[in-house]
Scaffold this motif. Structure first.
Motif, PDB file in Angstrom:
ATOM      1  N   LEU A 166     -15.173   5.277   4.211  1.00  0.00           N
ATOM      2  CA  LEU A 166     -13.870   5.838   4.543  1.00  0.00           C
ATOM      3  C   LEU A 166     -12.903   4.771   5.045  1.00  0.00           C
ATOM      4  CD1 LEU A 166     -11.949   8.144   5.030  1.00  0.00           C
ATOM      5  CD2 LEU A 166     -13.133   8.626   7.179  1.00  0.00           C
ATOM      6  N   ASP A 167     -13.316   3.973   6.017  1.00  0.00           N
ATOM      7  CA  ASP A 167     -12.406   2.969   6.590  1.00  0.00           C
ATOM      8  C   ASP A 167     -11.966   1.922   5.570  1.00  0.00           C
ATOM      9  OD1 ASP A 167     -12.809   4.225   9.070  1.00  0.00           O
ATOM     10  OD2 ASP A 167     -12.591   2.307  10.099  1.00  0.00           O
ATOM     11  N   PHE A 168     -12.851   1.575   4.680  1.00  0.00           N
ATOM     12  CA  PHE A 168     -12.461   0.610   3.651  1.00  0.00           C
ATOM     13  C   PHE A 168     -11.464   1.247   2.689  1.00  0.00           C
ATOM     14  CE2 PHE A 168     -16.398  -2.397   3.791  1.00  0.00           C
ATOM     15  CZ  PHE A 168     -16.231  -2.532   5.162  1.00  0.00           C
ATOM     16  N   ALA A 169     -11.669   2.505   2.339  1.00  0.00           N
ATOM     17  CA  ALA A 169     -10.762   3.201   1.417  1.00  0.00           C
ATOM     18  C   ALA A 169      -9.363   3.328   2.012  1.00  0.00           C
ATOM     19  CB  ALA A 169     -11.314   4.575   1.073  1.00  0.00           C
ATOM     20  N   LEU A 170      -9.310   3.491   3.350  1.00  0.00           N
ATOM     21  CA  LEU A 170      -8.009   3.706   3.996  1.00  0.00           C
ATOM     22  C   LEU A 170      -7.330   2.415   4.424  1.00  0.00           C
ATOM     23  CD1 LEU A 170      -8.751   6.737   6.382  1.00  0.00           C
ATOM     24  CD2 LEU A 170      -7.710   6.772   4.112  1.00  0.00           C
ATOM     25  N   PHE A 171      -8.152   1.434   4.905  1.00  0.00           N
ATOM     26  CA  PHE A 171      -7.553   0.325   5.650  1.00  0.00           C
ATOM     27  C   PHE A 171      -7.889  -1.065   5.098  1.00  0.00           C
ATOM     28  CE2 PHE A 171      -8.749   3.633   8.946  1.00  0.00           C
ATOM     29  CZ  PHE A 171      -7.486   4.211   9.011  1.00  0.00           C
ATOM     30  N   ALA A 172      -8.634  -1.156   4.011  1.00  0.00           N
ATOM     31  CA  ALA A 172      -9.071  -2.479   3.570  1.00  0.00           C
ATOM     32  C   ALA A 172      -8.606  -2.815   2.158  1.00  0.00           C
ATOM     33  CB  ALA A 172     -10.595  -2.582   3.664  1.00  0.00           C
ATOM     34  N   ASN A 173      -7.535  -2.145   1.722  1.00  0.00           N
ATOM     35  CA  ASN A 173      -6.989  -2.449   0.394  1.00  0.00           C
ATOM     36  C   ASN A 173      -5.460  -2.366   0.491  1.00  0.00           C
ATOM     37  OD1 ASN A 173      -6.495   0.316   0.540  1.00  0.00           O
ATOM     38  ND2 ASN A 173      -8.392   0.813  -0.537  1.00  0.00           N
ATOM     39  N   ASP A 174      -4.799  -2.132  -0.615  1.00  0.00           N
ATOM     40  CA  ASP A 174      -3.332  -2.102  -0.590  1.00  0.00           C
ATOM     41  C   ASP A 174      -2.759  -0.689  -0.611  1.00  0.00           C
ATOM     42  OD1 ASP A 174      -4.029  -1.413  -3.143  1.00  0.00           O
ATOM     43  OD2 ASP A 174      -2.835  -2.945  -4.153  1.00  0.00           O
ATOM     44  N   PHE A 175      -3.536   0.266  -0.133  1.00  0.00           N
ATOM     45  CA  PHE A 175      -3.061   1.654  -0.029  1.00  0.00           C
ATOM     46  C   PHE A 175      -1.849   1.652   0.932  1.00  0.00           C
ATOM     47  CE2 PHE A 175      -5.132   6.174   0.663  1.00  0.00           C
ATOM     48  CZ  PHE A 175      -3.970   6.781   0.251  1.00  0.00           C
ATOM     49  N   PRO A 176      -0.656   1.985   0.454  1.00  0.00           N
ATOM     50  CA  PRO A 176       0.542   1.878   1.309  1.00  0.00           C
ATOM     51  C   PRO A 176       0.410   2.693   2.606  1.00  0.00           C
ATOM     52  CG  PRO A 176       1.184   2.241  -0.983  1.00  0.00           C
ATOM     53  CD  PRO A 176      -0.310   2.423  -0.905  1.00  0.00           C
ATOM     54  N   SER A 177       0.720   2.062   3.717  1.00  0.00           N
ATOM     55  CA  SER A 177       0.559   2.710   5.024  1.00  0.00           C
ATOM     56  C   SER A 177       1.269   4.058   5.064  1.00  0.00           C
ATOM     57  CB  SER A 177       1.126   1.813   6.130  1.00  0.00           C
ATOM     58  OG  SER A 177       0.386   0.611   6.195  1.00  0.00           O
ATOM     59  N   MET A 178       2.434   4.112   4.459  1.00  0.00           N
ATOM     60  CA  MET A 178       3.191   5.363   4.507  1.00  0.00           C
ATOM     61  C   MET A 178       2.406   6.500   3.834  1.00  0.00           C
ATOM     62  SD  MET A 178       6.807   6.230   2.797  1.00  0.00           S
ATOM     63  CE  MET A 178       5.804   6.713   1.372  1.00  0.00           C
ATOM     64  N   LEU A 179       1.736   6.162   2.734  1.00  0.00           N
ATOM     65  CA  LEU A 179       0.951   7.196   2.047  1.00  0.00           C
ATOM     66  C   LEU A 179      -0.329   7.513   2.821  1.00  0.00           C
ATOM     67  CD1 LEU A 179       1.282   6.317  -1.760  1.00  0.00           C
ATOM     68  CD2 LEU A 179       1.894   8.482  -0.644  1.00  0.00           C
ATOM     69  N   VAL A 180      -0.935   6.501   3.416  1.00  0.00           N
ATOM     70  CA  VAL A 180      -2.111   6.767   4.245  1.00  0.00           C
ATOM     71  C   VAL A 180      -1.742   7.757   5.347  1.00  0.00           C
ATOM     72  CG1 VAL A 180      -3.822   5.774   5.821  1.00  0.00           C
ATOM     73  CG2 VAL A 180      -3.124   4.485   3.783  1.00  0.00           C
ATOM     74  N   LEU A 183      -5.812  -0.692  12.295  1.00  0.00           N
ATOM     75  CA  LEU A 183      -7.057  -0.814  11.522  1.00  0.00           C
ATOM     76  C   LEU A 183      -6.845  -1.611  10.234  1.00  0.00           C
ATOM     77  CD1 LEU A 183      -8.663   2.658  12.241  1.00  0.00           C
ATOM     78  CD2 LEU A 183      -9.570   0.414  12.865  1.00  0.00           C
ATOM     79  N   LYS A 184      -5.649  -1.521   9.673  1.00  0.00           N
ATOM     80  CA  LYS A 184      -5.360  -2.396   8.520  1.00  0.00           C
ATOM     81  C   LYS A 184      -5.462  -3.854   8.951  1.00  0.00           C
ATOM     82  CE  LYS A 184      -3.095   0.109   4.976  1.00  0.00           C
ATOM     83  NZ  LYS A 184      -2.386  -0.147   3.722  1.00  0.00           N
ATOM     84  N   GLY A 185      -4.949  -4.138  10.150  1.00  0.00           N
ATOM     85  CA  GLY A 185      -5.046  -5.503  10.650  1.00  0.00           C
ATOM     86  C   GLY A 185      -6.498  -5.944  10.769  1.00  0.00           C
ATOM     87  N   VAL A 186      -7.299  -5.102  11.325  1.00  0.00           N
ATOM     88  CA  VAL A 186      -8.712  -5.458  11.524  1.00  0.00           C
ATOM     89  C   VAL A 186      -9.435  -5.611  10.186  1.00  0.00           C
ATOM     90  CG1 VAL A 186     -10.905  -4.665  12.461  1.00  0.00           C
ATOM     91  CG2 VAL A 186      -8.795  -4.318  13.768  1.00  0.00           C
ATOM     92  N   LEU A 187      -9.154  -4.701   9.254  1.00  0.00           N
ATOM     93  CA  LEU A 187      -9.930  -4.673   8.018  1.00  0.00           C
ATOM     94  C   LEU A 187      -9.263  -5.421   6.871  1.00  0.00           C
ATOM     95  CD1 LEU A 187     -11.229  -1.061   8.348  1.00  0.00           C
ATOM     96  CD2 LEU A 187     -12.684  -3.038   7.876  1.00  0.00           C
TER      97      LEU A 187
END
Lengths: 212, 212, 212, 212, 212, 212
Positions: free
Chosen positions: F176-190, F204-208
């Motif tokens: 889950l965390d990789f799907a949300l925070f470890a790629n280029d999934f736009p923060s606004m859409l997340v 979490l994007k910063g961390v991952l």
């Protein structure tokens, strides 16, 4: 009207991009292309002919051998048209003293129909370890569930013929005696894992050409 | 806002007719209802608890027997939560001279992982009749394809433990010696379909309690 | 030694809770219990006998009818042992002018073997709309992929017999003429969706007992 | 001739034992009988009517909720005719700011077609962790592979409507926020397994009614 | 901390040998590589883009033809992203007098949703030979089980549009009239296996361009 | 007699055309040939060795990372012998504070057995949204149905080890965390599709290492 209708043939099944020739009604085996877990690759539809779906099991297998019997398969490896279709067939010939020794089909269930003569057949269930036996005459059929040990022996004084169908185009055939005595399975391991006596193992290895 | 959101919980997954409680995330076995080709019937979701998905294989099976080994299954018949899910597991215990005799699982492929000790294992392919053998140590895994004859024997001087997983909740277990010598399979037919000697068959029938 | 080994029989397949009698080697149809998408419910293993796996297709179907032919099925509805096993069989009898009219099996592929006489058979592929035709003699087999329109007609001057196996225990049988002309399918809709003339539809409805 | 042909109807599909009413063309759900891994039990064919195969998704779901959206399913639990057939459908309504939050369908792949308005949709692949995003307009379709996280949001200023079909009659629906914040999943475990801050977890639990 | 976590990304999913890029979340069709029974070969994951999962069915098919209707498919042959996923979709356009003639999909079940206009639809079950008919309006859905003959006709005075989804990426489409009258199926065999009159067969062959 | 029997080996499995080397007992992955929806292409049987079926999971994964845990897979991409067999395995290592974060396997169900230490595990059902939690000790097993969110955390003060088996050779792993925070999934859409706060997402994007 003809003109419009022929046009209809082209337009009816319309598509905004070219279609990529799927052959999924069937997938006739292309033996030269890669094989996958679901079977052989498919021939191009344009190269498929009715011959891909037809085979002859008219001739008796040669029963001049020690089991006095023969299995002639029409599996995906022989009959390209069954590839991917979940079905195949084989012919059994049993001379008067013929035996199809104990074996399994790891990949499919079997249904047998007697065409000529009499056949005694049986299978053994797994956990319950029950033996199901029956002597079959012409026109009788019998079911052998997937993966269970079973056999067929001639039960009359005359040649017997049967057709056996399978729920897989490649059901496989593991003959117990061949698995134990006709390869390089070390005798010590055969004995340890079957409790057969050393003399028995070596005798049958001698007959069947096994080593080790 | 809470109020609206809780309302959302009700309205979000709206339906114009009542929904009929499908449990298709899983289908925990109800042992009292009918069984079908795909497995046991499902317990009502409201009656399912975490205990349906949990089992203990902590205790060694009793290896004080002639094979010095034990199989402790967690199949659908023991662990209701695996019903319908295409997976199950069992524990193998092999005392120093323990043997899991030649057997097949008609309904599933197997993967073994050694937890303690050393195990020699092998399987035989069907038509090609090739023997694949390997001695495995702690942490090694080995694959046994569906329906093929295979075995495991202790290959060290100490107790060995392994876990074996299956690609089916009910893979079945057909032990060759039990199928041949521990039921009422008539000796004459055993001999005819295996080429074993009469003395050998009767000896092992005596040991394993077979009749006929 | 026997004593220990018999004990082994009990202990070998050990389990810390009672096992719930799974019958997943096979699932012999219990016609009185509910049917599901995968087939009939299973009979209790203790009630299963070899008769559940055996059937007779020895007798010719009655061909004294307008098609001069008969289909005698051994599907799951007739032969409980095939339930869940992905296989079934039927017998075809064709008097000298016998015809198995155009039909499909929505649920399975078919393999045919000619036992007696000569049969012309064919099927039509879907998108490519290709007709595959062959005249088959004794011992010939032919494959008919799932769901495609196909037929068999007697191609000799004498009675023909064939066995047809299917990749499903319940392949179904949709005979084109029966679907169009032997039920209450309104003639106007038949005509609109087949482009057949009103007179043709009414004539065949008359023959086949259709209404509407 | 009619007389003979009607007789043919009876004799054509001959059987030496009574047939046991298989309904395997379809298996309309009987919600009162046991459910199994393959779906609901089947209604008796004689009780099946066309209404079992028809449903209305004409009405908008109620979008007066915090997500401004609604899912109206026609799964096997609502539409008995899809039971066992590997297909189902649902209607999505998204008010101008509507969102179908991140979710998965554990049991099936999805195909979406936009009927009205504009929808931005996306899914994330598993191991490669790639995000696939697209803004869709009327008539556009998009595929969402089984089990992968995906979402749909209204991308226009007006109401959007879509139909989504599934490769299973019971695909399931696991909405991420509901799984994390709308049940009794202990906050400490949510935080430990998602790395979300305690305040964030408690805030959303407050909104969604979660406890623990 | 970031540094350690980024390291975690690499180490978390550890493997002692290089992983071989499996793409089994999905298998986007590579039309240039071999096709197998389970579908097309997969494109390399690195070459997959969102465009592989998106398609437009926004435009009406051309209904200026004799059936006044059009089918526009998004099957695996047109939309590579559905390959292997058990789902596909198509658009139906029916002008006021439009007809989708009697046909089957040998490889999949269908669910239809009416988007505009009114459609009368029906299917015929196999052995029971029952006709299920319904007139559907906007928002209504209807299920057509795999392999059964079915049709759709415009039932209003205005253009009708529907989307039809399938439980297969390559369901196939066998149109009865095309199978009988639009190829080289010999008229004599058509007549013999359908009981249609010679004049009727030749008339429709003329219209549809059939030969033989 | 030997001579005749060796002859039998050749003649027994007779065929009137050459057989095309099917390898359907198993389909060992050929990583250089095309992959299809059912898995990798098969190596030629002659090139298959026992090494294709054996793997070592003896070594601990490196847990010196932020989750203090490691997953070491033996999926089809690492272990060619499981290709097509519906099974695979992985090793879990959890340091004292180790966590396998919330994740799903889109392609398979899982069974876990604890080898060392204590593990708290849980999963959440879909529509019913029920949390199933259990703390497991050595020898305990637990089932995680396909596609449902689940996790494992070390529940003792010492290192924990488990083996997890899957009902697929390529079950996939969506963390889950990789799907949300470890790629280029736009923060606004997340944020829009999870209702998480912007600060939380960015932290979490910063961390991952996520972007967008």
């Amino acid at each position: 009207m003809v003109h419009i209708f022929l046009l209809a043939l082209c337009l009816f099944f319309s598509s905004s991009v070219p279609s990529h020739g799927s052959v999924q009604d069937f997938c006739v085996a292309d033996y030269l292309a890669p094989e996958g877990p679901a079977g052989y690759s498919c021939k191009k539809p344009a190269n498929v002919t009715v011959a891909d779906f037809v085979y002859s099991l008219a001739k008796s297998g040669n029963t001049t051998n020690i089991i006095n019997a023969a299995v002639t398969p029409a599996f995906a490896a022989q009959l390209p048209g069954v590839n991917g279709l979940g079905i195949s067939i084989a012919r059994l010939d049993l001379a008067p003293s013929g035996v199809i020794p104990l074996h399994t089909h790891p990949g499919g269930s079997e249904i047998l129909v007697v065409i000529q003569g009499k056949i005694s057949a049986g299978f053994i269930s797994s956990s319950a370890n029950t033996v199901y036996l029956k002597t079959l005459k012409k026109g009788d059929i019998m079911v052998f569930p997937q993966g269970l040990l079973h056999f067929q022996v001639n039960a009359g004084g005359t040649k017997a013929i049967a057709f056996v169908s399978f729920s897989s185009p490649s059901p496989g055939l593991q003959i117990l005696d061949f698995a134990l005595f006709a390869n390089d399975f070390p005798s010590m391991l055969v004995e340890k894992t079957t409790f057969l006596d050393d003399a028995q193992v070596k005798k049958l290895k001698g007959v069947l050409g096994g080593t080790g």
